[in-house]
Design an enzyme around this catalytic site. Structure first.
Site, PDB file in Angstrom:
ATOM      1  N   SER A 113       0.970  -1.239  -0.013  1.00 52.68           N
ATOM      2  CA  SER A 113      -0.160   0.050  -0.052  1.00 52.68           C
ATOM      3  C   SER A 113       0.896   1.301   0.087  1.00 52.68           C
ATOM      4  O   SER A 113       1.921   1.671  -0.812  1.00 52.68           O
ATOM      5  CB  SER A 113      -1.058  -0.050   1.245  1.00 52.68           C
ATOM      6  OG  SER A 113      -1.633   0.983   1.036  1.00 52.68           O
ATOM      7  N   HIS A 114       0.594   2.188   1.219  1.00 52.41           N
ATOM      8  CA  HIS A 114       1.433   3.475   1.213  1.00 52.41           C
ATOM      9  C   HIS A 114       2.855   3.178   1.780  1.00 52.41           C
ATOM     10  O   HIS A 114       3.275   4.216   1.826  1.00 52.41           O
ATOM     11  CB  HIS A 114       0.512   4.181   1.980  1.00 52.41           C
ATOM     12  CG  HIS A 114       0.161   3.681   3.302  1.00 52.41           C
ATOM     13  ND1 HIS A 114      -0.710   2.651   3.588  1.00 52.41           N
ATOM     14  CD2 HIS A 114       0.676   3.738   4.594  1.00 52.41           C
ATOM     15  CE1 HIS A 114      -0.659   2.016   4.785  1.00 52.41           C
ATOM     16  NE2 HIS A 114      -0.030   2.777   5.153  1.00 52.41           N
ATOM     17  N   LYS A 377     -11.541  -0.211  -1.183  1.00 54.63           N
ATOM     18  CA  LYS A 377     -11.503   1.356  -1.265  1.00 54.63           C
ATOM     19  C   LYS A 377     -11.023   1.778  -2.609  1.00 54.63           C
ATOM     20  O   LYS A 377     -10.251   0.785  -3.122  1.00 54.63           O
ATOM     21  CB  LYS A 377     -10.940   2.009  -0.180  1.00 54.63           C
ATOM     22  CG  LYS A 377      -9.419   1.716   0.190  1.00 54.63           C
ATOM     23  CD  LYS A 377      -9.127   2.266   1.380  1.00 54.63           C
ATOM     24  CE  LYS A 377      -7.556   2.186   1.568  1.00 54.63           C
ATOM     25  NZ  LYS A 377      -7.501   0.872   2.592  1.00 54.63           N
TER      26      LYS A 377
HETATM   27  C1  G16 Z   1      -5.266  -0.770   5.300  1.00 56.61           C
HETATM   28  C2  G16 Z   1      -6.772  -0.978   5.562  1.00 56.61           C
HETATM   29  C3  G16 Z   1      -7.650  -0.121   5.775  1.00 56.61           C
HETATM   30  C4  G16 Z   1      -7.011   0.671   7.204  1.00 56.61           C
HETATM   31  C5  G16 Z   1      -5.499   1.037   6.873  1.00 56.61           C
HETATM   32  C6  G16 Z   1      -4.893   1.562   8.089  1.00 56.61           C
HETATM   33  O1  G16 Z   1      -5.258   0.153   4.025  1.00 56.61           O
HETATM   34  O2  G16 Z   1      -7.236  -1.578   4.481  1.00 56.61           O
HETATM   35  O3  G16 Z   1      -9.012  -0.584   6.386  1.00 56.61           O
HETATM   36  O4  G16 Z   1      -7.522   1.574   7.570  1.00 56.61           O
HETATM   37  O5  G16 Z   1      -4.746  -0.137   6.399  1.00 56.61           O
HETATM   38  O6  G16 Z   1      -4.727   0.509   8.790  1.00 56.61           O
HETATM   39  P1  G16 Z   1      -3.818   0.323  10.519  1.00 56.61           P
HETATM   40  O7  G16 Z   1      -4.344   1.670  11.131  1.00 56.61           O
HETATM   41  O8  G16 Z   1      -3.913  -0.593  10.902  1.00 56.61           O
HETATM   42  O9  G16 Z   1      -2.599   0.840   9.726  1.00 56.61           O
HETATM   43  P2  G16 Z   1      -3.838   0.166   2.898  1.00 56.61           P
HETATM   44  O10 G16 Z   1      -4.337   1.172   1.906  1.00 56.61           O
HETATM   45  O11 G16 Z   1      -2.853   0.204   3.922  1.00 56.61           O
HETATM   46  O12 G16 Z   1      -4.399  -1.148   2.437  1.00 56.61           O
END
Ligand code: G16
Length: 544
Positions: A113-114, A377
């Protein structure tokens, strides 16, 4: 070409987090590490044998190598057909779209992801079920249990295949189709949004925008949709070529990491609208001229304006937000008489509500918004929703949001992240908060009277599954709130997230700087959780 069985030993750290298994690249490169996890997916998801799998990732370092390994394991495990995004690229929302459109038996998405990419940075893998959504906890737990007992995996011995030419190849008995990564997704967007109207906005000559793909997967998607199909000026998409290390940056669309984009929204030649997406294309950040829309507000504004958007004009069933997301959407839902759900953090928790048609729109504070069009999302979807709204309302982003506050009240919102803190310290901090919960209601902290304090637990209204210890909530009279939780996506130590929300119904007090509106709550949070004493940190790593 022959199938071989390789002996292996279990690893004890393969429990998927908030969104799949995320680790440093070096961990994934440890002998048999990726192979064990992938074999555990095939061992537990029996429909994949003889079935169809979707495969792709965000293009980060190790993406291509991992795809070759997964293809060979899939072939040795009797998968009949694999649809692979050209160049190994599929954004998370595009993968979800393709899983659903071709009625496949699931997909494997490669992304952290990010999180940054590169040989010393992060990699990730997750399994999505046939509804296109992230596997629910029952599935990820089954995969995890399997990884703890795995003794061997099956793999086809064969050289790497060409991932860059559209068409079909065979790997043993398995048909591998290299497909256009963008087309199906772009077609779906055209069904949901009024492309003619948005095109007119771009053609008006008075509307300019920038989209920052952050050197990540959305580059090709945004270029096709915005510049080719919608006629936005060339150069609207910046950082549009995916690179394995995201140009050395942090592909996280927030005010800190997307500062280059923020600059386009400031000064005399500021653009009217700007947006960014993350590594795998499921997050979004929305900006107007000199104006930041919090993800929580973005969801609320979408719910309030859904009737103006082609794909949602027939009405929406309901809305859901993750627990730490501000309660702005709840206020809209209440006024419109719509059901509203509060779920734990993790997109997977929206899956049942969407499948069961209890909700149409959902979102999270972590820069995620989406709808029932897929089960992830969706960053570009959110951008198009806003563009469609701007085209219909013919108002600035700032006007739309400030009018929204006047009508529904403003939920000032900010999040403090303390990254890579010691795991034991982080857990001790949360335990100490838990111990205080029972005494908090009725107390007044710096003038704020505590109405409730709990450790959030959720019972899924569709399948009755229960998820506990999902974060500490402290709610105050008047609607303000502090939430503490440990991230489930970090790859180093622990990340403490502190979410702060201050509600203001009086329009004359809605135009303060967020920082100023939050000072009291920040002080309360720091004291209550003893953050400095317990973590040694005097300030957060990131404030969003
Ligand atoms: C994932 C999840 C999201 C969550 C985010 C941050 O997003 O799909 O539902 O809000 O992580 O999660 P945490 O607060 O546990 O770090 P992504 O975009 O990283 O796949």
């Amino acid at each position: 070409m022959k199938n071989v069985t390789i002996k292996t030993q279990p690893y004890d750290d393969q429990r998927p987090g908030t969104s799949g298994l995320r680790k440093k690249v070096k961990v994934f490169q440890t002998p048999h590490y990726l192979e064990n996890f992938v074999q555990a997916i095939f061992d537990t998801q029996s429909d994949l044998k003889g079935g169809t799998l979707v495969l792709g990732g965000d293009g980060r370092y190790y993406n291509r190598d991992a795809i070759q390994i997964i293809l060979r394991i899939a072939a040795a495990n009797g998968v009949s057909r694999v649809l692979v995004g050209c160049g190994g690229l599929l954004s998370t929302p595009a993968a979800s779209c393709i899983i659903r459109k071709y009625k496949t038996d699931g997909g494997i998405i490669l992304s952290a992801s990010h999180n940054p990419g590169g040989p010393d940075e992060d990699f990730g893998i997750k399994f999505n079920t046939p509804n296109g959504g992230p596997a629910p906890e029952a599935v990820t737990e089954a995969i995890y249990r399997r990884t703890k007992e795995i003794a061997e995996y099956r793999i086809l011995e064969t050289p790497p295949i060409d991932l860059d030419t559209l068409g079909e190849t065979r790997l043993g008995e398995t048909r591998v189709e290299i497909i256009d990564s963008v087309k199906d997704y772009a077609d779906l967007m055209m069904e949901l949004f009024d492309f003619n109207r948005i095109r007119m906005l771009f053609e008006s000559g008075v509307f300019t925008m920038r989209f920052d793909a952050m050197h990540a997967v959305t580059g090709p998607y945004a270029t096709e949709i915005l510049e080719v199909r919608l006629g936005a000026a060339p150069g609207t998409v910046i950082n549009g070529t995916p690179s394995t290390d995201f140009g050395g940056g942090h592909p996280d669309p927030n005010l800190v990491h997307a500062h280059q984009l923020v600059e386009f929204t400031q000064g005399a030649n500021a653009v009217n609208f700007a947006a960014a997406s993350d590594g795998d294309g499921d997050r979004n950040m929305i900006l107007g001229r000199n104006f930041f829309v919090t993800p929580s507000d973005s969801l609320a504004v979408m719910v309030a304006n859904a009737h103006l958007i082609k794909g949602y004009s027939a009405g929406i069933n309901g809305v859901a937000r993750s627990m730490p997301t501000s309660q702005a959407a709840d206020r809209v839902a209440e006024k419109l008489g719509l059901p509203c759900f509060e779920t734990p953090t993790g997109w997977k928790f929206f899956g049942n509500l969407l499948d069961d048609r209890k909700i149409t729109l959902c979102g999270e504070e972590s820069f995620g918004t989406g709808s029932d069009h897929i089960r992830e999302k969706d960053g570009l979807w959110a951008v198009l929703f806003w563009l469609n709204m701007l085209a219909v309302k013919q108002q600035s982003v700032e006007k739309i949001v400030t009018d929204h506050w006047k009508a529904f009240g403003r939920n000032y919102y900010t999040r403090y992240d303390y990254e890579a803190i010691d795991k034991a310290d982080a857990e001790a901090l949360m335990d100490s908060l838990r111990e205080k919960l029972a005494q908090l209601p009725g107390q007044t902290l710096d003038g704020y009277s505590v109405e409730y304090a709990d450790d959030f637990a959720y019972t899924d209204p569709v399948d009755g599954s229960r998820s506990e210890r999902q974060g500490i909530r402290v709610g105050f009279a008047g609607g303000s709130r502090i939430v503490f939780r440990l991230s489930g996506t970090g790859t180093e130590g622990a990340t403490l997230r502190v979410y702060l929300e201050a509600y203001e119904s009086d329009p004359s007090k809605q135009m303060q700087a967020t920082e100023a509106a939050m000072t009291d709550l920040v002080d309360i949070a720091l004291k209550l959780a003893e953050i400095e004493q317990r973590t040694g940190r005097t300030k957060p790593s990131v404030i969003t």
